[in-house]
Design an enzyme around this catalytic site. Structure first.
Site, PDB file in Angstrom:
ATOM      1  N   HIS A  92     -62.982  21.795  10.918  1.00  0.00           N
ATOM      2  CA  HIS A  92     -62.719  23.337  10.294  1.00  0.00           C
ATOM      3  C   HIS A  92     -64.301  23.935   9.821  1.00  0.00           C
ATOM      4  CE1 HIS A  92     -59.048  20.259   8.327  1.00  0.00           C
ATOM      5  NE2 HIS A  92     -58.631  21.684   9.944  1.00  0.00           N
ATOM      6  N   HIS A 159     -67.130  13.757   3.500  1.00  0.00           N
ATOM      7  CA  HIS A 159     -67.132  14.774   4.098  1.00  0.00           C
ATOM      8  C   HIS A 159     -68.022  15.675   3.562  1.00  0.00           C
ATOM      9  CE1 HIS A 159     -63.108  14.184   5.940  1.00  0.00           C
ATOM     10  NE2 HIS A 159     -63.375  12.721   5.623  1.00  0.00           N
TER      11      HIS A 159
END
Length: 203
Positions: A92, A159
């Site tokens: 993403h 992340h």
């Protein structure tokens, strides 16, 4: 800039020159000057880094699992390989995901060298990824190759798309799991696997 001869190679129908030009565009878009001394060699370095970070696209994880062993002396208890470190990138935001994978399986006559399990993780991690998908891909690869009585995969990841942008929350990790066969159907088998890997603080 380096005086070394340029190799005008092509990967996935994109030339190295096109890749480097794309990096220069991003540098300009960020507000810097790609022609200044400190950035002159950056496009080449980024293209080279991409060859490493995303080398998994050139690998077939199933190939690593092709060689199995059946002479195991009747061993049929759980096999666990834990703390397999990995580095990936989220699809993403193209930001790093860094963490560990824990794998367990109950053999049904066949086992595989433990280094091959780590290579399967590496092959899937070195692609643009979603952690949930990578977890399922690793478990599916082991299931296809070994046809064991059960497979368990737990992935822990930090992340950077969450820690360096957006909400800016550090010290957060995501845990995903995929259980197949007896790891899914038998609570005792699943609990034994989770005890072996002991995911959580203080481990």
């Amino acid at each position: 800039m380096s005086d070394a001869p340029r190799r005008e190679d092509s990967r996935h129908d994109v030339t190295r020159q096109q890749a480097e030009d794309a990096v220069r565009t991003l540098l300009r878009w960020a507000g810097d000057d790609p022609t200044r001394e400190g950035l002159l060699d950056t496009p080449r370095r980024v293209a080279k880094a991409y060859e490493d970070w995303f080398s998994g696209y050139a690998l077939d994880p199933d190939d690593y699992m092709a060689r199995t062993f059946e002479e195991v002396g009747g061993y049929d208890e759980m096999i666990v390989l834990r703390d397999i470190e990995y580095e990936s990138h989220c699809e993403h935001h193209m930001a790093p995901i860094i963490g560990k994978v824990h794998i367990g399986y109950l053999p049904d006559g066949k086992v595989v060298g433990i280094s091959k399990l780590a290579r399967v993780v590496e092959a899937y991690a070195r692609r643009f990824q979603v952690q949930e998908k990578m977890t399922a891909q690793i478990a599916g690869c082991i299931q296809r190759a070994l046809q064991p009585r059960g497979v368990g995969v737990v992935v822990v990841g930090a992340h950077e798309c969450m820690t360096t942008r957006g909400i800016h929350k550090r010290g957060v990790s995501m845990v995903t799991s995929k259980m197949l066969g007896s790891f899914r159907d038998d609570a005792r088998t699943r609990a034994e696997f989770l005890r072996f890997i002991e995911v959580g603080p203080g481990r």
